[in-house]
Design a protein around this motif. Sequence first.
Motif, PDB file in Angstrom:
ATOM      1  N   ASN A   1       1.075  -1.445   0.553  1.00 32.32           N
ATOM      2  CA  ASN A   1      -0.308  -0.085   0.222  1.00 32.32           C
ATOM      3  C   ASN A   1       0.512   1.232   0.180  1.00 32.32           C
ATOM      4  O   ASN A   1       1.878   1.109   1.200  1.00 32.32           O
ATOM      5  N   PRO A   2       0.926   1.800  -1.439  1.00 33.72           N
ATOM      6  CA  PRO A   2       0.561   1.896  -2.686  1.00 33.72           C
ATOM      7  C   PRO A   2       1.190   0.349  -3.312  1.00 33.72           C
ATOM      8  O   PRO A   2       2.107   1.041  -3.421  1.00 33.72           O
TER       9      PRO A   2
ATOM     10  N   ASP B   1       5.146   0.404  -2.011  1.00 33.12           N
ATOM     11  CA  ASP B   1       5.223   0.258  -0.167  1.00 33.12           C
ATOM     12  C   ASP B   1       4.885  -1.786  -0.072  1.00 33.12           C
ATOM     13  O   ASP B   1       3.527  -1.923  -0.535  1.00 33.12           O
TER      14      ASP B   1
HETATM   15 MG    MG Z   1       2.440   2.872   2.452  1.00 28.66          MG
END
Ligand code: MG
Length: 222
Positions: free
Chosen positions: A203-204, A216
Motif C-alpha cells: 500500500n500503495p 510500499d
Molecule cells: Mg504505505
Amino acid sequence: MSAPEHVHEHVQEHVHEHVVKAMLREAGVPVPRGVVLPPDTRDFGAAGELAEPLVLKAFGPGLVHKSEAGAVTLGLRAAELPGAAARMRERVPGLAGFLVEEQAAAGVELIVGLVRDAAFGPVLLAGLGGVWTETLRDTALRLCPVSEPDARRMLASLRAAPLLAGSRGLPPVDLAALVKLLLAVGGPGGLWERLELGEFELNPVIATPDGVTAVDARHLPA
Ligand code: MG
Ligand code: ADP
C-alpha cells in the motif's frame, strides 16, 4: 519457490521494506529500483544509477508508519540526498538505514494484501489504497488461490473500478499488469503459499497506463 534466508532471519520482528521488496521482485511483483545505505552514510554515489526523481525512506525497528514519522521524502534529485538524509536522521529516532528508490509516476493508488482468515485461510485483498484506504474502505476479498477471472472480478467489483477503466478523460490503467500482480500474490503458486511467513500489505500499488509498481511493502509476521 522457497523463501530467502534473510526473510526468516527477520521474521520475529518487523521486516524491513527492502527485504520484503526483494522477495516481491523475486516473485514477479514489480517494485521500484533502489539501493540500501547505512544510517551514517555521507556517500550517496550508489544512488547515481537510479533515475530521478528519487524517494528517500528510512527503515528501523518500530518504523512502521513511515510518513507519520517523517521517514519518507519524495521528489528528490540525487544532489539533494545528503541534505534530505541529514534532516531525516535528526527527526527519526532509531533510524537503522536508508532506502533510496526511484519514484513511480503518479497513478491510481491501490492496496493489495494477503490476510489470513482464522476459518478460511489465506485471503487476497485488493482495493483503493493510499490516503483513501481508511476513508473509503473500498476493498474486495477472495480466497486463495484466485483465478485470473476472479482477479478481474475483484477489480471490477470495486467502487473505484471506473478509475481503473479510465473515465472523465483519464486513460485506463494497465489492467493486464494489475491482474498479473494480483495473481503473483494470490494466484496459483503465488506468495500466499508462503503465508507461514505472515501477512502482507502492499500500500500503495501505483497503477498507470504503463504498468504497476508496489512502492510500499509491509510484512506482518505470523
Ligand atoms: Mg504505505
Ligand atoms: P508509509 O505507508 O509507511 O507511510 P510509504 O512507503 O507508503 O510509507 O510512502 C508514503 C507515500 O509516498 C505512499 O503512499 C506513496 O504515495 C508515496 N511513495 C512512496 N514511495 C514511492 C515511490 N517509490 N514512488 C512513488 N511514490 C512513492
